[in-house]
Design an enzyme around this catalytic site. Structure first.
Site, PDB file in Angstrom:
ATOM      1  N   TRP A 149      24.596 -13.332 -30.528  1.00  0.00           N
ATOM      2  CA  TRP A 149      24.023 -14.587 -29.710  1.00  0.00           C
ATOM      3  C   TRP A 149      25.136 -15.678 -29.479  1.00  0.00           C
ATOM      4  O   TRP A 149      24.769 -15.872 -28.292  1.00  0.00           O
ATOM      5  CB  TRP A 149      23.033 -15.314 -30.814  1.00  0.00           C
ATOM      6  CG  TRP A 149      21.775 -14.130 -31.080  1.00  0.00           C
ATOM      7  CD1 TRP A 149      21.397 -13.684 -32.324  1.00  0.00           C
ATOM      8  CD2 TRP A 149      20.730 -13.571 -30.087  1.00  0.00           C
ATOM      9  NE1 TRP A 149      20.424 -12.742 -32.252  1.00  0.00           N
ATOM     10  CE2 TRP A 149      20.083 -12.839 -30.896  1.00  0.00           C
ATOM     11  CE3 TRP A 149      20.946 -13.625 -28.923  1.00  0.00           C
ATOM     12  CZ2 TRP A 149      18.989 -12.213 -30.284  1.00  0.00           C
ATOM     13  CZ3 TRP A 149      19.699 -13.006 -28.385  1.00  0.00           C
ATOM     14  CH2 TRP A 149      18.802 -12.350 -28.907  1.00  0.00           C
ATOM     15  N   ASP A 166      22.612 -23.693 -32.347  1.00  0.00           N
ATOM     16  CA  ASP A 166      21.666 -22.645 -32.169  1.00  0.00           C
ATOM     17  C   ASP A 166      21.414 -22.424 -33.630  1.00  0.00           C
ATOM     18  O   ASP A 166      21.945 -21.738 -34.364  1.00  0.00           O
ATOM     19  CB  ASP A 166      22.250 -21.321 -31.294  1.00  0.00           C
ATOM     20  CG  ASP A 166      21.137 -20.223 -31.298  1.00  0.00           C
ATOM     21  OD1 ASP A 166      20.138 -20.519 -32.108  1.00  0.00           O
ATOM     22  OD2 ASP A 166      21.464 -19.235 -30.819  1.00  0.00           O
ATOM     23  N   LYS A 208      11.342 -16.805 -35.173  1.00  0.00           N
ATOM     24  CA  LYS A 208      11.906 -16.532 -36.439  1.00  0.00           C
ATOM     25  C   LYS A 208      11.410 -17.240 -37.687  1.00  0.00           C
ATOM     26  O   LYS A 208      10.896 -16.630 -38.606  1.00  0.00           O
ATOM     27  CB  LYS A 208      13.528 -16.445 -36.486  1.00  0.00           C
ATOM     28  CG  LYS A 208      14.063 -16.157 -35.250  1.00  0.00           C
ATOM     29  CD  LYS A 208      14.601 -14.791 -35.320  1.00  0.00           C
ATOM     30  CE  LYS A 208      14.978 -14.149 -33.982  1.00  0.00           C
ATOM     31  NZ  LYS A 208      16.014 -14.917 -33.089  1.00  0.00           N
TER      32      LYS A 208
HETATM   33  C1  LIG Z   1      16.798 -14.596 -31.738  1.00  0.00           C
HETATM   34  C2  LIG Z   1      17.805 -15.362 -31.475  1.00  0.00           C
HETATM   35  C3  LIG Z   1      18.342 -15.920 -30.212  1.00  0.00           C
HETATM   36  C4  LIG Z   1      17.015 -15.628 -28.823  1.00  0.00           C
HETATM   37  O1  LIG Z   1      15.885 -16.217 -28.876  1.00  0.00           O
HETATM   38  P1  LIG Z   1      14.824 -16.156 -27.841  1.00  0.00           P
HETATM   39  O2  LIG Z   1      13.976 -16.995 -28.150  1.00  0.00           O
HETATM   40  O3  LIG Z   1      14.396 -14.374 -27.834  1.00  0.00           O
HETATM   41  O4  LIG Z   1      15.747 -16.272 -26.427  1.00  0.00           O
HETATM   42  C5  LIG Z   1      19.254 -16.633 -29.903  1.00  0.00           C
HETATM   43  N1  LIG Z   1      19.814 -17.050 -30.979  1.00  0.00           N
HETATM   44  C6  LIG Z   1      19.719 -16.665 -32.274  1.00  0.00           C
HETATM   45  C7  LIG Z   1      20.384 -17.108 -33.398  1.00  0.00           C
HETATM   46  C8  LIG Z   1      18.513 -15.598 -32.632  1.00  0.00           C
HETATM   47  O5  LIG Z   1      18.256 -15.525 -33.724  1.00  0.00           O
END
Ligand SMILES: *Cc1c(COP(=O)(O)O)cnc(C)c1O
Length: 362
Positions: free
Chosen positions: A104, A174, A198
């Site tokens: 990511w 993030d 998540k």
């Molecule tokens: C799942 C995830 C993403 C991507 O998320 P989307 O909502 O599908 O764009 C980005 N960063 C992390 C750490 C993730 O777990």
């Protein structure tokens, strides 16, 4: 109706609290006092105002967000934040520092490079992302527009146990896969974003918390929908937001508050993860991908002695009602995602299954 739920270890979209699903079902055709479904009401109606304002108030209460921060509900997932962050915060001629700890972060770097210059402050790729860097490994440029890092690496199963010290440079995180898994000191961050699917809600909304002084940087040349100040001015209602997802997020937030808030869920998460890592480390049959000190409490990644055994493990686990354990192809092996809503009896069931599997195959 609810007795046939299996244990869902999916990395995302992921398990939601049963109570939340039941309440959403209960009110699906008609919300109390509204007489219509949440799926049918205007995003500019009073009932929805109460939901989105309530969600924001719950978020502020849970995280103890200080004055001077805005809470936004945006679309496009965390993936769109990979672009929005540099488009809004990286000025022409400037550079941004990125800490690379997995797939990511790599994607975040890729998008930032389309906008401007990126410096890699640290990367643990040489260790196949089995750990996060220590503070003293970070090469930070004090003139950087911001520092970006990923708090929890969903695929590799590593997590920062500390918030990087970045001096006066704005820190961007993030937090998609560990948001609200424990207390978070928002005052250390300039901008936090998290795709909700998540740990917070079903798919469709991205939580963004942004400090007011950052809004000055946004160039008016970028598309309106990508400008943070536009969403701040319009209280996340510039266009139609994902009404249902925000409604379910509100239910999850209230569930979190009922559990005792972030300190309480933090203790549960530690206990759940400790049980699983203890079993992984017990004999050497299982091997954790993440190194001690970097291990994620949300995504527990581990290998078995052979790929053939891993296949059997995944198959037998699914048959035993333990679903979604197959790891991401870049790590291989298994991944148990045990977010806030994942029930502790499911961790106990996995530990028992692992022990019995080792006895049969070890
Ligand atoms: C799942 C995830 C993403 C991507 O998320 P989307 O909502 O599908 O764009 C980005 N960063 C992390 C750490 C993730 O777990």
């Amino acid at each position: 109706m609810t007795t046939n739920r299996i244990f869902n270890f999916s990395a995302g979209p992921a398990v939601l609290p049963l109570e939340v699903l039941e309440e959403a079902r209960e009110n699906l055709t008609s919300m109390p006092g509204v007489g219509m479904s949440i799926l049918e009401i205007s995003h500019r109606s009073k009932p929805f105002d109460e939901i989105i304002e309530g969600a924001e108030a719950d978020i502020r209460q849970l995280a103890g967000i200080p004055e001077g921060y805005h809470v936004l509900f945006l679309q496009g997932g965390a993936s769109l934040q990979f672009s929005m962050v540099p488009m809004n915060l990286l000025p022409t001629g400037g550079t941004a520092d990125y800490v690379v700890t997995g797939a990511w972060s790599q994607k975040a770097v890729k998008e930032a490079k389309r906008v401007g210059a990126v410096k890699i402050a640290a990367t643990t790729e040489a260790d196949n992302f089995s750990r996060v860097p220590r503070q003293e490994e970070l090469t930070l440029d004090p003139g950087s527009a911001y520092v970006h890092y990923t708090t929890n690496n969903t695929i590799f199963g590593t997590e920062f146990g500390y918030v990087p010290e970045v001096g006066g440079v704005p820190l961007v995180a993030d937090t998609s896969s560990d948001m609200f898994s424990g207390p978070i000191d928002v005052s250390k961050f300039a901008l936090i974003y998290a795709g909700a699917q998540k740990n917070l809600a079903p798919a469709g909304v991205t939580l963004v918390i942004v400090r007011d002084d950052l809004l000055k940087r946004t160039p008016s040349s970028i598309p309106t929908m990508l400008q943070y100040p536009v969403h701040v001015e319009n209280k996340s209602l510039y266009n139609t937001p994902p009404v249902f997802t925000i409604y379910v997020m509100r239910l999850v937030l209230r569930w979190l508050l009922k559990q005792g808030g972030l300190p309480a869920i933090d203790a549960v998460n530690t206990r759940k993860a400790d049980k699983l890592y203890a079993e992984i480390d017990r004999t050497g049959f299982y091997k954790a991908h993440a190194q001690p000190g970097s291990r994620s409490r949300m995504n527990v990644t581990f290998r078995l002695p052979s790929e053939a055994l891993e296949k059997v493990f995944a198959k037998e686990a699914t048959a035993a009602g333990l679903d979604g354990l197959k790891g991401h192809r870049s790590v291989g092996g298994m991944r148990a995602s045990i977010y806030n809503a994942f029930p502790e009896p499911g961790v106990d069931a996995l530990v028992n299954f692992m022990r019995a599997f080792e006895q049969r195959n070890g």
